[in-house]
Write a protein that holds these residues in place. Structure first.
Motif, PDB file in Angstrom:
ATOM      1  N   LEU A  63       9.137   7.229  -0.126  1.00 25.13           N
ATOM      2  CA  LEU A  63       8.835   6.083  -0.988  1.00 25.13           C
ATOM      3  C   LEU A  63       9.105   4.784  -0.239  1.00 25.13           C
ATOM      4  CD1 LEU A  63       9.015   8.396  -3.112  1.00 25.13           C
ATOM      5  CD2 LEU A  63      10.004   6.715  -4.682  1.00 25.13           C
ATOM      6  N   LYS A  64       8.281   3.785  -0.503  1.00 21.46           N
ATOM      7  CA  LYS A  64       8.469   2.485   0.137  1.00 21.46           C
ATOM      8  C   LYS A  64       9.780   1.855  -0.332  1.00 21.46           C
ATOM      9  CE  LYS A  64       3.539   1.405   0.662  1.00 21.46           C
ATOM     10  NZ  LYS A  64       2.442   0.478   0.253  1.00 21.46           N
ATOM     11  N   VAL A  65      10.566   1.386   0.623  1.00 18.54           N
ATOM     12  CA  VAL A  65      11.819   0.686   0.338  1.00 18.54           C
ATOM     13  C   VAL A  65      11.609  -0.790   0.664  1.00 18.54           C
ATOM     14  CG1 VAL A  65      14.263   0.462   0.904  1.00 18.54           C
ATOM     15  CG2 VAL A  65      13.200   2.735   0.832  1.00 18.54           C
ATOM     16  N   TYR A  66      11.800  -1.645  -0.330  1.00 20.04           N
ATOM     17  CA  TYR A  66      11.568  -3.081  -0.185  1.00 20.04           C
ATOM     18  C   TYR A  66      12.882  -3.816   0.062  1.00 20.04           C
ATOM     19  CZ  TYR A  66       6.976  -2.077  -2.234  1.00 20.04           C
ATOM     20  OH  TYR A  66       5.723  -1.573  -2.479  1.00 20.04           O
ATOM     21  N   ALA A  67      12.803  -4.877   0.845  1.00 13.50           N
ATOM     22  CA  ALA A  67      13.965  -5.758   0.994  1.00 13.50           C
ATOM     23  C   ALA A  67      14.302  -6.338  -0.375  1.00 13.50           C
ATOM     24  CB  ALA A  67      13.658  -6.870   1.981  1.00 13.50           C
ATOM     25  N   ALA A  68      15.568  -6.330  -0.723  1.00 13.20           N
ATOM     26  CA  ALA A  68      15.980  -6.855  -2.024  1.00 13.20           C
ATOM     27  C   ALA A  68      15.777  -8.359  -2.115  1.00 13.20           C
ATOM     28  CB  ALA A  68      17.435  -6.500  -2.296  1.00 13.20           C
ATOM     29  N   ALA A  69      15.733  -9.023  -0.971  1.00 15.71           N
ATOM     30  CA  ALA A  69      15.473 -10.474  -0.892  1.00 15.71           C
ATOM     31  C   ALA A  69      15.222 -10.804   0.566  1.00 15.71           C
ATOM     32  CB  ALA A  69      16.653 -11.270  -1.442  1.00 15.71           C
ATOM     33  N   ALA A 143      11.538   0.063   4.990  1.00 12.95           N
ATOM     34  CA  ALA A 143      11.842   1.451   5.323  1.00 12.95           C
ATOM     35  C   ALA A 143      11.163   2.372   4.319  1.00 12.95           C
ATOM     36  CB  ALA A 143      13.355   1.675   5.324  1.00 12.95           C
ATOM     37  N   PHE A 144      11.400   3.669   4.515  1.00 18.40           N
ATOM     38  CA  PHE A 144      10.888   4.687   3.602  1.00 18.40           C
ATOM     39  C   PHE A 144      12.046   5.620   3.232  1.00 18.40           C
ATOM     40  CE2 PHE A 144       7.472   3.043   6.116  1.00 18.40           C
ATOM     41  CZ  PHE A 144       6.449   2.855   5.200  1.00 18.40           C
ATOM     42  N   SER A 145      12.156   5.952   1.961  1.00 24.94           N
ATOM     43  CA  SER A 145      13.303   6.706   1.462  1.00 24.94           C
ATOM     44  C   SER A 145      13.358   8.097   2.079  1.00 24.94           C
ATOM     45  CB  SER A 145      13.241   6.811  -0.062  1.00 24.94           C
ATOM     46  OG  SER A 145      12.135   7.610  -0.457  1.00 24.94           O
ATOM     47  N   GLY A 146      14.562   8.638   2.133  1.00 29.51           N
ATOM     48  CA  GLY A 146      14.716   9.932   2.775  1.00 29.51           C
ATOM     49  C   GLY A 146      15.879  10.739   2.249  1.00 29.51           C
TER      50      GLY A 146
END
Length: 563
Positions: A63-69, A143-146
């Motif tokens: 899953l796509k991991v987004y910067a929180a800010a 990143a991408f979740s793992g």
């Protein structure tokens, strides 16, 4: 770029002057799915409080991991264990967000870290990029979740830390989780403080009969007690969209209407996290796997999450009184459950107690303690333990009995074996092991050799012994065979294993050039990504060397063809 950096720190200073302790609507959910948690902030874990949120990823990776800010990547750490692949982003407001157990990073971060790995010829690396090397914009995929490192299943571990590296509950920043359920209570206990106190004529921990009430609260049967009494509970919280038994957010106690104790799971420092073993009943946890949260404070428990503690959280029950002790348990959303314990004050009945059997050796917590017998010695530094106690110490040949693993420790101690009676061949294969379970299976402890002495440092008591490992590790290909064409493969995989002391290190090359092979210890696999483009020839020679913790080594070689 200098202007951007100056602006970064100017904004940091300005925000530090704000009266709002935790900015709302600044950090976003790091995933683009509904937030469902498998783990909450500061919930109870083995030897530590959980430092973030474990976000479910629908039982899958990638899953796509987004910067929180917005901000910049300030740290990247890749390790076999722990957080696995982890990313740290420093933000203009001074906070740092952390993303762990990742499968892989975004292309620009992946390119940066792979270059570092190849330069260092190591899968495990830790890098600290400067503010202008890897800038991050809002909503950028980083990143991408793992499921890497010590993860027990696919999820994203997410943290927010302050500028002192203290983790803070991310929910305090406006990140939302649906939760309308009140916390659950599983058990309640009473603890007489000393021999002058009792609960129902008992002078030791006593489980109370818990009664669920129709309104969702709890009570216990009335108890008879006298003297200084503490209490403990086993509790958990559950969100609306998950069945996981998570940690609660706040616990308060009241005696006759007066507040006597509070534990607020809002923020802590990593240096104090070890005190979880003083906060819970460590003996019960080790023997029954149940975590009783003690609502009183014993010596050495310096947790900053403790608040408004009166008389160390103990209550004083006097003769001929009828009182009520209450506990309020809350989750982050403010859902709460109450526990009421009616108490009648009366002296204990006369009980003839059997004399307590005590071992020969005594540990003084504020002193260095040394134990020695035959070929084994044990060295405990000062403040290895929270309090003085009698320790069960015995040696039988090469087996060391060092109490039971039911005493919480503050520091590591050293076990030393004199192995001068062993042959030189045997010495090279010996290690110190802790024995586990009914069958006393040996588990490797990092062992150092100096002449005829073997030593190991550990932070738990128990039974230890010398073990001997003479078997080489195994290496077996998974998705290829020697001498075959591999043009259609994206990855090259092998399985490595060691049946006793465990894998220490490995090294892999193709045509003499080092290649990056990712080690997944949970699956015992090494994986090479052909996109790294190390192999440029049609005919390629693969060589892998795997070494265990006592130096046994295996070499695997194969030839493959690829266009």
């Amino acid at each position: 770029m200098k202007y951007l950096i100056l602006l970064f720190f100017a904004y940091t200073f300005a925000f530090g002057q704000s009266e709002t302790p935790y900015p709302q609507d600044y950090f976003r959910n790091p995933l683009d799915i509904t937030l469902v948690l498998s783990g909450t902030f500061a919930e109870l874990r083995s030897n530590h409080f959980h430092s973030g949120l474990d976000i479910k990823t629908q039982q899958r990776t990638g899953l796509k991991v987004y910067a929180a800010a917005q901000g910049y990547v300030s740290r990247i750490k890749i390790s076999h264990y722990g957080y696995g692949k982890a990313l740290y982003i420093t933000h203009p407001n001074g906070y740092v967000s952390v993303y762990a157990h990742l499968n892989k990073f975004s292309p620009k971060i992946q390119k940066y870290i792979k270059a570092c790995q190849y330069e260092k010829e190591s899968y495990e690396v830790e890098m600290f990029p400067s503010p202008d090397e890897l800038p991050i914009s809002s909503d950028e995929v980083v990143a991408f979740s793992g499921n890497t490192g010590g993860s027990g299943g696919p999820h994203l571990h997410f943290e927010i830390r302050d500028n002192e590296e203290r983790p803070i509950n991310p929910l305090l920043f406006g990140i939302d989780v649906k939760d309308t359920k009140s916390p659950f209570l599983l058990a309640a206990y009473a603890y007489p403080k000393d021999r002058n106190s009792h609960v129902d004529d008992e002078k030791k921990r006593k489980e109370l009969r818990l009664i669920p009430n129709k309104n969702g609260d709890y009570s216990t049967e009335p108890i008879e007690a006298l003297g200084d009494i503490g209490f403990g509970i086993v509790s958990y919280d559950q969100q609306d969209l998950a069945n996981n038994k998570n940690g609660v957010s706040n616990i308060q106690t009241f005696y006759n209407g007066n507040k006597s104790f509070e534990m607020d799971f809002k923020r802590f420092s990593f240096s104090e996290s070890k005190h979880i073993n003083r906060f819970i009943d460590f003996e019960v946890f080790k023997e029954e796997k149940s975590r009783i949260q003690k609502l009183f404070v014993q010596s050495g428990n310096t947790l900053s999450m403790l608040k408004d503690v009166d008389s160390h959280g103990y209550i004083k029950v006097e003769d001929s009184t009828n009182t009520v002790y209450k506990v309020r348990i809350r989750d982050f959303k403010g859902n709460e459950s109450w526990l009421s314990i009616p108490i009648k004050g009366r002296p204990a009945k006369e009980i003839l107690e059997a004399p307590e059997l005590k071992p020969d050796h005594y540990i003084y917590a504020d002193q260095v303690n040394e134990l020695e017998s035959e070929n084994i010695s044990v060295y405990f530094p000062k403040q290895s333990f929270y309090e003085d106690f009698y320790i069960d110490f015995g040696v039988d040949s090469d087996t060391l009995k060092l109490h039971r693993d039911v005493v919480p420790m503050l520091k590591s101690y050293t076990i030393t074996y004199d192995v001068s009676s062993y042959s030189e061949e045997d010495k090279s294969k010996l290690f110190i092991a802790k024995l586990y379970g009914y069958y006393k299976n040996p588990s490797y402890i990092s062992t150092k050799r100096l002449g005829n002495k073997l030593s190991a440092r550990t932070k738990s008591l128990g039974t230890f012994a010398l073990a001997r490992d003479t078997v080489n590790p195994t290496i077996n290909p998974i998705n290829f065979q020697d001498g075959k064409w591999l043009s259609k493969l994206d990855y090259l995989k092998v399985r490595i294993d060691d049946d006793l002391s465990g894998i220490s290190n490995y090294r892999a090359t193709i045509n003499g050039k080092w290649i990056l092979m990712e080690y997944d210890y949970k699956k015992d696999t090494l994986t090479y990504d052909f996109d790294d483009n190390v192999n440029t020839e049609t005919e390629n020679n693969l060589k892998i060397i795997v070494t265990d913790n006592v130096g046994n080594s295996t070499t695997f070689e194969a030839t493959f063809f690829r266009k």
